[in-house]
Design a protein around this motif. Structure first.
Motif, mmCIF file in Angstrom:
data_model
loop_
_atom_site.group_PDB
_atom_site.id
_atom_site.type_symbol
_atom_site.label_atom_id
_atom_site.label_comp_id
_atom_site.label_asym_id
_atom_site.label_seq_id
_atom_site.Cartn_x
_atom_site.Cartn_y
_atom_site.Cartn_z
ATOM 1 N N GLY A 7 0.820 -1.218 0.000
ATOM 2 C CA GLY A 7 0.000 0.000 0.000
ATOM 3 C C GLY A 7 0.845 1.256 0.000
ATOM 4 O O GLY A 7 2.087 1.196 0.024
ATOM 5 N N GLY A 8 0.156 2.390 0.008
ATOM 6 C CA GLY A 8 0.814 3.696 -0.078
ATOM 7 C C GLY A 8 1.917 3.897 0.952
ATOM 8 O O GLY A 8 3.012 4.384 0.637
ATOM 9 N N ALA A 9 1.668 3.482 2.190
ATOM 10 C CA ALA A 9 2.636 3.715 3.270
ATOM 11 C C ALA A 9 3.916 2.919 3.023
ATOM 12 O O ALA A 9 5.011 3.359 3.385
ATOM 13 C CB ALA A 9 2.017 3.326 4.609
ATOM 14 N N SER A 10 3.793 1.769 2.381
ATOM 15 C CA SER A 10 4.959 0.896 2.190
ATOM 16 C C SER A 10 5.842 1.356 1.034
ATOM 17 O O SER A 10 6.921 0.801 0.820
ATOM 18 C CB SER A 10 4.513 -0.542 1.953
ATOM 19 N N VAL A 11 5.364 2.355 0.275
ATOM 20 C CA VAL A 11 6.176 2.873 -0.848
ATOM 21 C C VAL A 11 6.164 4.401 -0.830
ATOM 22 O O VAL A 11 6.117 5.054 -1.854
ATOM 23 C CB VAL A 11 5.663 2.338 -2.216
ATOM 24 N N LYS A 12 6.225 4.951 0.398
ATOM 25 C CA LYS A 12 5.994 6.407 0.509
ATOM 26 C C LYS A 12 7.216 7.243 0.117
ATOM 27 O O LYS A 12 7.081 8.433 -0.144
ATOM 28 C CB LYS A 12 5.504 6.778 1.908
ATOM 29 N N ASP A 13 8.401 6.636 0.106
ATOM 30 C CA ASP A 13 9.595 7.375 -0.299
ATOM 31 C C ASP A 13 10.666 6.383 -0.774
ATOM 32 O O ASP A 13 10.410 5.165 -0.807
ATOM 33 C CB ASP A 13 10.110 8.260 0.852
ATOM 34 N N ALA A 14 11.849 6.900 -1.101
ATOM 35 C CA ALA A 14 12.891 6.028 -1.659
ATOM 36 C C ALA A 14 13.289 4.942 -0.660
ATOM 37 O O ALA A 14 13.500 3.780 -1.029
ATOM 38 C CB ALA A 14 14.098 6.872 -2.055
ATOM 39 N N GLU A 15 13.380 5.324 0.603
ATOM 40 C CA GLU A 15 13.767 4.343 1.633
ATOM 41 C C GLU A 15 12.743 3.213 1.703
ATOM 42 O O GLU A 15 13.094 2.035 1.856
ATOM 43 C CB GLU A 15 13.872 5.092 2.985
ATOM 44 N N ALA A 16 11.485 3.578 1.580
ATOM 45 C CA ALA A 16 10.413 2.569 1.623
ATOM 46 C C ALA A 16 10.511 1.619 0.432
ATOM 47 O O ALA A 16 10.291 0.415 0.567
ATOM 48 C CB ALA A 16 9.045 3.265 1.649
#
Ligand code: ADP
Ligand code: ASP
Ligand code: MG
Length: 418
Positions: A7-16
């Motif tokens: 979901g969105g939270a798991s891919v929210k930025d490069a680190e994710a």
């Protein structure tokens, strides 16, 4: 094959995104179908683009530029080679989006919404698929709009299961890793459609159903399904095992960790659903499966905020029975209200609804000619499954209860939001 959903939270930025790569390396990459949402809060940002398109178009260019900057930063962080083809791929998607906003003639808000908002998922999957290929995790990007076919009730479509089944089962190879978008589908004319906000869990279930998946795992920012949303309740506990039926009930009442439509297709084929933490991928999380009730059996709390309670009574003291109830439900359907709770007596009818599509005022106008209407906005609907007295008291806590409904396993309270 198994299905994963990020979901969105798991891919929210490069680190994710790097963490997603770590999860795949830890759990293996073969025979996996990965469904991914838009990055972080991108869908909200896309909604702002749609709103400004219909407003005065002033903020629109800026809103598009902001979404571009957000993704560009992530791409710059993930790809050190500034000539990498990903930069062109991203720019091309934005050209397409701007092209649509320039040339579109349709005044239909919901249609435009689906054609615009989809870029969130297209961007995230193109970035992640390309990144994984670069790091040696070979994968194939699929456009889910060629797989999931739907009707044209934009923003809230129904799946055409027969056509979807045919499309999905065509051409999938063994031992491969596929990456595709959550939330999206397409209609008969191949226009993009969306399955409703938070619909990516459902996308994973649709695909799992069509490929007879061995399991579905949805990766979340929580350890699994808890007995309450940790954003609203303290001291939550992990539910280790839940039956489909129990999970459907929890999701239906608003436990937003699983989209309510997700469970039915899985239950029909007895495909187990795992809800796990993307930060602790080796922890067991929650397993949703066949006939297990709930373990541990403890009260589960669910809250839906910003609901609307309407109390209707007849104008002339006549009974509210089949004909008027029939008419009421038709109106609720016509104005696209999501009904959470109903309660009726001889001359009154109470209904708690989610005004998801902003049509409350129109509905009230229509109702006021026919009934005496009292309504309360911004109320909270609390549901407790497997309640006990202490659980109810902890919720009431001196607050004004506007409506209470008690069944054998479930109690619901509508209270003024504090
Ligand atoms: P996604 O990243 O897949 O979109 P969501 O944000 O939709 O994930 O779902 C995860 C969130 O669901 C959690 O952060 C949590 O706040 C919320 N949530 C609501 N009810 C529950 C529950 N019963 N157990 C765990 N999380 C819950
Ligand atoms: N990106 C969509 C949303 O935020 C779908 C999803 O994430 O489930 O609603
Ligand atoms: Mg979500």
């Amino acid at each position: 094959m198994r299905v994963y959903k990020f979901g969105g939270a798991s891919v929210k930025d490069a680190e994710a995104v790097r963490n997603l790569e770590r999860v795949l390396r830890l759990t293996g990459v073969d025979d996996t179908f990965v469904v991914i949402s838009a990055m972080g809060k991108t869908t909200n940002a896309m909604e702002e683009i749609v709103d400004s398109y219909f407003d005065d178009k002033k903020g629109m260019v800026e809103a598009v530029a902001e979404v571009y900057e957000f993704h560009l930063k992530i791409v710059e962080n993930l790809f050190e080679d500034k000539d990498h083809a990903i930069f062109k791929s991203i720019a091309a998607l934005f050209d397409e989006l701007r092209g649509f906003l320039t040339w579109n003639k349709s005044p239909n808000y919901n249609f435009v919404y689906d054609q615009v908002v989809c870029y969130g998922e297209l961007l995230s999957t193109v970035i992640i698929s390309t990144y994984l290929n670069k790091t040696g995790i070979e994968n194939t990007w699929l456009d889910v709009r060629n797989l999931i076919k739907t009707d044209s009730n934009y923003r809230d479509v129904k799946v055409d299961w027969d056509r979807t089944q045919k499309k999905v089962s065509k051409g999938l190879e063994k031992n491969k890793l596929y990456i595709t978008q959550g939330f999206l589908g397409s209609d008969d004319n191949n226009f993009t459609t969306t399955l409703g906000r938070e619909g990516s869990d459902y996308s994973a279930a649709i695909i799992a159903y069509c490929i007879d998946a061995a399991s579905v795992t949805i990766w979340k920012d929580v350890p699994g399904v808890l007995n309450a949303d940790p954003r609203h309740f303290q001291e939550t506990r992990l539910l280790e095992k839940i039956s489909y039926r129990e999970a459907i009930e929890l999701a239906f009442y608003g436990a937003s960790v699983i989209h309510p439509k997700t469970l039915q297709p899985l239950q029909r084929k007895e495909i187990p659903l795992y809800v796990k933490s993307f930060l602790h991928p080796q922890d067991p999380g929650t397993m949703v499966g066949k006939g297990m009730g709930i373990e541990p059996e403890i009260p589960c709390f669910i809250v839906k905020k910003n609901q609307v309670l309407m109390k209707l009574s007849s104008l002339d003291f006549s009974f509210i029975v089949e004909d008027s109830i029939g008419e009421l439900f038709k109106l609720l359907h016509d104005y696209r209200m999501k009904v959470d709770l109903i309660q009726n007596s001889a001359i009154s009818f109470s209904v708690c609804v989610d005004n998801k599509f902003g049509k409350l005022e129109e509905l009230l106008k229509n109702l006021e000619g026919k009934f005496k209407v009292v309504h309360y906005e911004n109320v909270s609907l609390y549901t407790i499954r497997h309640f006990d007295t202490a659980a109810i008291e902890s919720l009431e806590n001196g607050r004004e209860v506007l409506l209470e409904q008690r069944g054998k396993e479930t109690v619901q309270l509508v209270v003024n939001q504090s």
